[in-house]
Enzyme design. Structure first.
Site, PDB file in Angstrom:
ATOM      1  N   HIS A 254       0.801  -1.213   0.000  1.00 20.19           N
ATOM      2  CA  HIS A 254       0.000   0.000   0.000  1.00 20.19           C
ATOM      3  C   HIS A 254       0.843   1.277   0.000  1.00 20.19           C
ATOM      4  O   HIS A 254       0.297   2.393  -0.086  1.00 20.19           O
ATOM      5  CB  HIS A 254      -0.948   0.016   1.204  1.00 20.19           C
ATOM      6  CG  HIS A 254      -2.287   0.617   0.917  1.00 20.19           C
ATOM      7  ND1 HIS A 254      -2.540   1.392  -0.189  1.00 20.19           N
ATOM      8  CD2 HIS A 254      -3.453   0.563   1.604  1.00 20.19           C
ATOM      9  CE1 HIS A 254      -3.797   1.794  -0.183  1.00 20.19           C
ATOM     10  NE2 HIS A 254      -4.382   1.311   0.898  1.00 20.19           N
TER      11      HIS A 254
ATOM     12  N   ASP B 105      -2.349   1.607  -4.547  1.00 17.40           N
ATOM     13  CA  ASP B 105      -3.600   1.919  -3.874  1.00 17.40           C
ATOM     14  C   ASP B 105      -4.660   0.870  -4.225  1.00 17.40           C
ATOM     15  O   ASP B 105      -4.482   0.062  -5.141  1.00 17.40           O
ATOM     16  CB  ASP B 105      -4.088   3.312  -4.278  1.00 17.40           C
ATOM     17  CG  ASP B 105      -3.159   4.415  -3.789  1.00 17.40           C
ATOM     18  OD1 ASP B 105      -2.554   4.228  -2.710  1.00 17.40           O
ATOM     19  OD2 ASP B 105      -3.033   5.435  -4.477  1.00 17.40           O
TER      20      ASP B 105
END
Length: 435
Positions: free
Chosen positions: A407, A411
């Protein structure tokens, strides 16, 4: 009779030494040409070393758990003839291009994991093991250039850098290279230890060398990357029909098994081409966008351990080529025939948890990659289908896929869309696809 020195052969780019695991013959035993005489381990893979000549082993020079350098004699054989001879060390694999080697600081199981933002230029040759130690200890390139190497052509060995680390406290601090500036502090990676009570009848099993490496890599991988996992259920009925139609034809023509894996890899490669920012690595505050698409293939070994051979340039292979490459790597992985370079350079990994009957999993991202896809078991289920005449319920072949991604740079939109594209390619598999 003549003496023949059996040398530790070159094992690929970046591998300069190996540890003796076990000798398959004893002193006094006769061996034939091409017999595997010793099992060795590098920081990449385990493999066997064959003898290029027939003869008698008169002296073993490197014992179990000892380290030998490439080109160093590990045994002496008695052969026909006169004088002394030694195995000619083959030339090493040509240096990798920056795309496949530069900034590759961390590799999946059986590859040393580094957890620092220190980077090195191509001016200084470092084996992966030495590079890993340097990064873990935050040793700059400037410092490394002050170390006098005792290895082949003056290269720095493990012993050299460990000796430097031991004496480093008494040396003046070195100025860090500019690339190290403004980087995130090195995360702690040591797993907390606790005293575990042992009851009567409990069995204590020491980890073998490979399991220790896997354990260390998994802990570090979780510390480095914040993991997010997305899931999707895919109708692979067309894929199953296509394989059933073609597997016998392919085996008769090629002498190879046709598994589902080349189909999955083909879909992943197409999705990576749609979303190239999933094919990246992180170096400090920089994102390294990879040119090549090299697919790691998590493979379970007979002893329960794990290794990840790599399908190089998977985007350039046909389905038939993928099937052959996958079968070859899987066979050599399970029979300890992989070369060190066979486990290097992966840019994305696939793990088939369905081979164990599992529906889905949450795979750990192998560093320095930023994503991994787990494929679940294919199960027949009733499913609702939309038709021109309305919705109907039919028996379909369904499969879960789970996509773990880093992350820091991936995304939910990118990770989810990439997974959806793999899903779409599999659901819409053309039954007329040629193999």
């Amino acid at each position: 009779m003549a003496e023949y020195k059996l040398l530790l052969p070159s094992m690929g780019e970046g591998v300069m030494e190996a540890t003796i695991i076990t000798w398959l013959f004893n002193e006094g035993d006769n061996v034939k040409e091409d017999d595997s005489v010793v099992e060795i381990a590098t920081d990449k893979v385990d493999s066997d070393v064959p003898t290029p000549v027939s003869g008698k082993i008169v002296k073993i020079l490197k014992q179990k758990d000892e380290v030998a350098k490439v080109g160093e004699a590990i045994a002496i054989l008695e052969i026909e003839g006169e004088g002394t001879a030694s195995e000619e060390v083959k030339a090493e694999t040509p240096a990798a291009t920056p795309d496949t080697e530069t900034l590759t600081t961390i590799e999946q199981p059986l590859q040393t994991v580094a957890v620092s933002n220190v980077e090195f230029s191509g001016d200084l040759y470092l084996s992966p093991l030495v590079k890993s130690i340097a990064q873990q200890e935050n040793i700059s390139e400037t410092e490394l250039k002050t170390i006098k190497g005792s290895g082949l052509e003056g290269r720095i060995t493990k012993e050299d850098i460990l000796a430097y680390v031991a004496n480093r406290g008494s040396q003046p601090a070195q100025q860090a290279a500019p690339v190290q500036a403004a980087t995130t502090p090195k995360p702690a990676v040591s797993a907390p230890t606790a005293t575990i009570p042992v009851s009567a009848g409990d069995e204590i099993i020491p980890m073998d060398r490979m399991r220790k490496i896997i354990a260390e890599n998994m802990v570090k991988a979780k510390h480095i990357a914040p993991h997010v996992t997305s899931f999707i259920e895919t109708d692979v009925t067309n894929v199953v029909k296509w394989r059933n139609k073609n597997k016998a034809i392919f085996e008769k023509r090629e002498g190879e098994k046709l598994t589902f894996m080349p189909i999955f890899v083909k879909a992943i490669v197409k999705a990576i081409q749609d979303f190239p920012m999933i094919n990246v690595s992180i170096s400090g505050e920089n994102i390294i966008k990879k040119k090549n698409i090299n697919i790691g293939m998590a493979t379970a070994l007979p002893d329960g351990n794990l290794i990840v051979p790599v399908i190089k340039n998977a985007d350039q292979l046909s389905l038939s080529g993928l099937a052959k490459a996958i079968n070859d790597l899987a066979y050599r992985a399970r029979n300890k025939k992989l070369r060190p370079e066979d486990t290097q350079g992966a840019t994305y990994t696939i793990s088939n948890v369905g081979s164990f009957g599992n529906l889905m999993g949450t795979p750990i991202i192998p560093q320095p990659q930023v994503a991994i896809l787990a494929i679940g078991a294919i199960v027949k289920k009733p499913a609702v289908l939309e038709t021109a005449d309305g919705d109907v319920i039919a028996i379909r072949n369904l499969m879960f896929m789970s996509h773990s991604y880093d992350h820091r740079v991936v995304d939910g939109s990118l990770g989810g869309m990439m997974l959806k594209h793999v899903h779409d390619y599999l659901e819409n598999w053309d039954l007329n696809t040629e193999i």
